[in-house]
Design a protein around this motif. Structure first.
Motif, mmCIF file in Angstrom:
data_model
loop_
_atom_site.group_PDB
_atom_site.id
_atom_site.type_symbol
_atom_site.label_atom_id
_atom_site.label_comp_id
_atom_site.label_asym_id
_atom_site.label_seq_id
_atom_site.Cartn_x
_atom_site.Cartn_y
_atom_site.Cartn_z
ATOM 1 N N ALA A 1 7.201 18.069 -8.486
ATOM 2 C CA ALA A 1 6.620 16.366 -9.526
ATOM 3 C C ALA A 1 7.685 15.220 -9.028
ATOM 4 O O ALA A 1 7.748 14.574 -7.849
ATOM 5 N N ARG A 2 8.753 15.126 -10.159
ATOM 6 C CA ARG A 2 9.918 14.027 -9.920
ATOM 7 C C ARG A 2 10.883 14.705 -10.114
ATOM 8 O O ARG A 2 11.167 15.398 -11.007
ATOM 9 N N GLY A 3 12.257 14.115 -9.906
ATOM 10 C CA GLY A 3 13.494 14.970 -9.479
ATOM 11 C C GLY A 3 13.178 14.222 -11.511
ATOM 12 O O GLY A 3 14.612 15.355 -11.718
ATOM 13 N N GLY B 1 0.424 -1.371 0.341
ATOM 14 C CA GLY B 1 0.009 -0.225 0.253
ATOM 15 C C GLY B 1 0.405 1.384 -0.246
ATOM 16 O O GLY B 1 1.542 1.325 1.224
ATOM 17 N N ARG B 2 0.435 1.989 -1.021
ATOM 18 C CA ARG B 2 1.452 3.371 -0.989
ATOM 19 C C ARG B 2 0.269 4.687 -0.720
ATOM 20 O O ARG B 2 -0.373 4.738 -1.362
ATOM 21 N N ALA B 3 1.230 5.061 0.526
ATOM 22 C CA ALA B 3 0.019 5.945 0.917
ATOM 23 C C ALA B 3 0.308 7.354 0.314
ATOM 24 O O ALA B 3 1.458 8.176 0.731
ATOM 25 N N GLY B 4 -0.279 7.661 -0.444
ATOM 26 C CA GLY B 4 0.919 8.464 -1.922
ATOM 27 C C GLY B 4 0.106 8.402 -3.060
ATOM 28 O O GLY B 4 -0.363 7.117 -2.885
ATOM 29 N N VAL B 5 0.796 9.328 -4.208
ATOM 30 C CA VAL B 5 0.949 8.853 -5.493
ATOM 31 C C VAL B 5 1.475 7.828 -6.495
ATOM 32 O O VAL B 5 1.296 6.951 -7.291
ATOM 33 N N GLY B 6 2.997 8.800 -6.176
ATOM 34 C CA GLY B 6 3.683 7.966 -6.932
ATOM 35 C C GLY B 6 4.451 6.821 -6.404
ATOM 36 O O GLY B 6 4.527 6.281 -5.245
ATOM 37 N N VAL B 7 4.265 5.480 -7.098
ATOM 38 C CA VAL B 7 4.846 4.467 -6.804
ATOM 39 C C VAL B 7 6.501 4.025 -7.823
ATOM 40 O O VAL B 7 7.039 2.605 -8.232
HETATM 41 O O1 LIG Z 1 3.464 10.755 -5.142
HETATM 42 C C1 LIG Z 1 2.850 11.461 -3.776
HETATM 43 O O2 LIG Z 1 2.190 11.207 -3.995
HETATM 44 C C2 LIG Z 1 4.206 12.380 -3.192
HETATM 45 O O3 LIG Z 1 5.570 12.168 -3.773
HETATM 46 C C3 LIG Z 1 4.294 12.634 -1.601
HETATM 47 O O4 LIG Z 1 4.746 11.731 -1.603
HETATM 48 P P1 LIG Z 1 5.370 11.069 -0.206
HETATM 49 O O5 LIG Z 1 3.981 10.036 0.211
HETATM 50 O O6 LIG Z 1 6.857 10.223 0.021
HETATM 51 O O7 LIG Z 1 5.661 12.903 0.676
#
Ligand SMILES: O=C(O)[C@H](O)COP(=O)(O)O
Ligand SMILES: NC(=O)c1ccc[n+]([C@@H]2O[C@H](COP(=O)([O-])OP(=O)(O)OC[C@H]3O[C@@H](n4cnc5c(N)ncnc54)[C@H](O)[C@@H]3O)[C@@H](O)[C@H]2O)c1
Length: 636
Positions: A302-304, A141-147
């Motif tokens: 956004a992303r580095g 479970g990724r508590a956010g967007v980016g995986v």
């Molecule tokens: O992709 C995301 O949700 C953000 O980059 C947040 O990342 P974080 O949950 O590590 O703050």
């Protein structure tokens, strides 16, 4: 260890329980109450799985007094800080082990104790982690967007579902972007540091106003559009570049969608909000910074990887870019000696975009509900590598599923600088209108949206995600002859322009058509041109006027770049007329190579190439159709 919220009867005594213990009940020596530990377990507070203890707080003892079996819920490793609201929900269903800041080796050593893991962006869930889980790990479970910190292919191969929380931190990220933009324009960070060093040097920190200045939002998705709203409130003129956003959405917000070039050449400030994809990697490079107005300012939440760090440093050093504010870095943490972290014209934050208490409570609840649902074997709308269909259906449809995704992926890569709105899908099938197209429709949506957004599409969320993006999808089935369930299918995108003009059909739509040959998805047509190529790897499309030598010129250029050609097809409207080549490449040519060689052809005066366009497909198999994953979750 006191577990909050324990039922009275179980207070004060540490109960040792195991999965295999014979006794089904526990009796508290203080209150004498007897409960099926399993039932009580579900209401207990947090329990530390490594000790297998549930602590009762009605007496003083804290040592084993009885062995009771506990119909244990699943064990979940919470590897990064999770909002308390989410933790409370989780602990009602599972044994939650909140162990933060594990090293990669420690995670590999522990992961086999858990049925699920909850992370943010700071934990790398690698193939090694999935292998160490020995098949027990059912959900990430990724508590956010980016995986991008999860090996999705390895997760799928090991039957582990990956779910995320794609919306709850959007506003937080937008607010952080605006905060950085304002801090940048008024040198807040530098001024603060100066005062903390006992200085009072006001003249050193003359800022720049933002009212009336032009902000280019690069990536007009969830975060980008929220930044746009806020920037307008600050009196900025907001333009946006997003080749795939709908005009209607932009118009509704009073934002003008512009081409990449127009954005780059006209904006004073840039706020980056596109995902990191092969086409956005190092998108902001020497050439782009050089084309910006002198004194441009960049904000990246956004992303580095979308910024070429060395190029940005050069642009800052020569003053072409006045300042930058960075919340994200290609490698995190970036290290104290990172040239941009130490740069005087740069302000940095340690990936704080989502770090507000409200956002973290929101993502915590969102992700826990998704993890609990997944562990219960339910379909999850935020599943990223969810299985789509029952095994028997999948066997029959697998090749066509890859075809549908590949056509969507190909078509959207051909879109020019205008939006994507009308998608027309046509199926030729002996089943005619009886063909169940739900899965194929979802795969086309997946191919389109996963190429350009952070969204992960599955059968549950496909139509909702398409609707949220303003996509209008129409389907048509034409009865055809043949033994297979699908003779061919086509995807057409109604758009004003294409990166590859030959991809436009007579109805001014980007048009691609394909079929399945020997279980391999095959591209038969682009625009009005017949092609004949397998849909995998990298394909170089070039358009030229049919004439002797042009094929050899292409082959020579690629040969000189040490790029091997796996196949080449040529299609023309007639001798000496319009023609296209589709050239299969074993390796991805770096943009510099293709750019140079494009110029190379121009310098030689022989460049008859209207456009060089790179198409790429992921591996020919879908990256998430693993039929047995949901069956595993029925265990809970
Ligand atoms: O992709 C995301 O949700 C953000 O980059 C947040 O990342 P974080 O949950 O590590 O703050
Ligand atoms: N810093 C943080 O803490 C934080 C918080 C949330 C999101 N993010 C990141 O911000 C990014 C955007 O998040 P989101 O939720 O808005 O995603 P989203 O999918 O809603 O929006 C991304 C947008 O980028 C557009 N896009 C894709 N390729 C593009 C290109 N080449 N040029 C211009 N636009 C392009 C897409 O069409 C889409 O509209 C993601 O990378 C996400 O991981 C970071």
């Amino acid at each position: 260890m006191q577990a909050q919220g324990l039922p009275t009867a179980f207070r004060g005594v540490a109960w040792r329980y195991t999965r295999r213990a014979a006794a089904r009940n526990g009796r508290c020596p203080e209150s004498g109450a007897v409960r099926t530990a399993g039932a009580a377990f579900k209401k207990w507070g947090s329990v530390h799985p490594s000790q297998r203890w549930a602590t009762c707080t009605c007496a003083k003892a804290s040592k084993p007094v009885a062995v009771v079996s506990a119909q244990e819920g699943p064990t979940v490793l919470v590897a990064e800080k999770l909002g308390s609201a989410g933790l409370e929900i989780l602990e009602k269903f599972a044994v939650a082990d909140t162990t933060y800041d594990l090293s990669p080796d420690e995670l590999v050593a522990k992961i086999s104790e858990y049925d699920a893991i909850i992370i943010r962006s700071g934990t790398q869930v690698t193939r090694e982690v999935f292998e160490a889980a020995n098949g027990r790990l059912k959900v990430v479970g990724r508590a956010g967007v980016g995986v991008d910190n999860v090996d999705l292919a390895a997760a799928t191969e090991h039957g582990c579902l990956v779910v995320n929380a794609p919306t709850a931190n959007t506003v937080a990220a937008a607010e952080h972007g605006i905060a950085l933009l304002c801090a940048l324009s008024r040198n807040v960070a530098q001024a603060d540091a100066s005062m903390k060093h006992g200085e009072w040097t006001r003249s050193k920190f003359i800022g720049t106003g933002i009212i009336g200045k032009t902000l280019a939002v690069m990536g007009f998705g969830k975060v980008g559009s929220e930044v746009a709203r806020r920037a307008q409130g600050l009196g900025m003129v907001v333009i946006a570049h997003d080749p795939y956003a709908s005009e209607e959405k932009a118009r509704a917000l009073g934002v003008k969608l512009v081409s990449f070039d127009e954005a780059i050449e006209s904006a004073d400030f840039f706020s980056l909000h596109m995902p990191l994809t092969p086409s956005t990697k190092n998108m902001f490079n020497d050439d782009v910074f050089g084309r910006m107005k002198k004194g441009a300012r960049i904000v990246n939440v956004a992303r580095g990887g979308v910024i070429d760090d060395q190029a940005l440093k050069r642009a800052l050093d020569d003053g072409h870019v006045a300042q930058a504010a960075l919340d994200v870095f290609e490698t995190e943490p970036p290290g104290n000696d990172h040239p941009l972290v130490t740069h005087p014209k740069v302000i940095c934050t340690p990936h704080l975009g989502a770090s507000t208490s409200e956002a973290q409570e929101g993502v915590a609840v969102e992700i826990v509900e998704a993890v609990v649902a997944a562990l219960r074997g339910e379909l999850v709308s935020t599943a990223i590598n969810a299985p789509m269909v029952p095994p028997d259906v999948l066997v029959e449809l697998q090749p066509y599923v890859s075809l549908a995704q590949g056509l969507g992926k190909a078509a959207v890569q051909l879109v020019g600088d205008t939006g994507v709105s009308d998608i027309s899908i046509c199926y030729s099938s002996p089943r005619g209108d009886d063909l169940d197209t739900r899965l194929l429709r979802a795969m086309v949506i997946k191919g389109i949206l996963e190429e350009i957004t952070t969204a992960r599409v599955n059968l549950v969320n496909a139509d909702l995600l398409a609707q949220n993006r303003g996509l209008r999808i129409s389907e048509m089935t034409v009865r055809s002859e043949g033994r297979t369930i699908l003779t061919s299918m086509s995807v057409a995108i109604g758009t004003a322009s294409s990166k590859f003009s030959a991809a436009m059909d007579t109805a001014s739509r980007i048009y691609v058509e394909g079929c399945v040959k020997d279980d391999v998805p095959w591209l038969d047509k682009i625009g009005t041109f017949d092609v004949d190529l397998a849909m995998y790897g990298y394909v170089l499309l070039v358009r030229q006027q049919d004439q002797p030598g042009i094929i050899a010129a292409c082959a020579k250029v690629l040969g000189e770049a040490n790029i091997n050609i796996s196949f080449m097809t040529v299609s023309r409207t007639g001798k000496g007329e319009d023609a296209i080549m589709a050239i299969g490449l074993d390796d991805e040519p770096t943009p510099e190579v293709s750019q140079d060689h494009c110029c190379f052809w121009c310098q030689q005066g022989r460049c008859l190439l209207d456009t060089m366009c790179m198409l790429r497909w992921a591996s020919s198999s879908c990256d998430w159709l693993s039929e047995s994953m949901l069956v595993h979750f029925l265990a809970y």
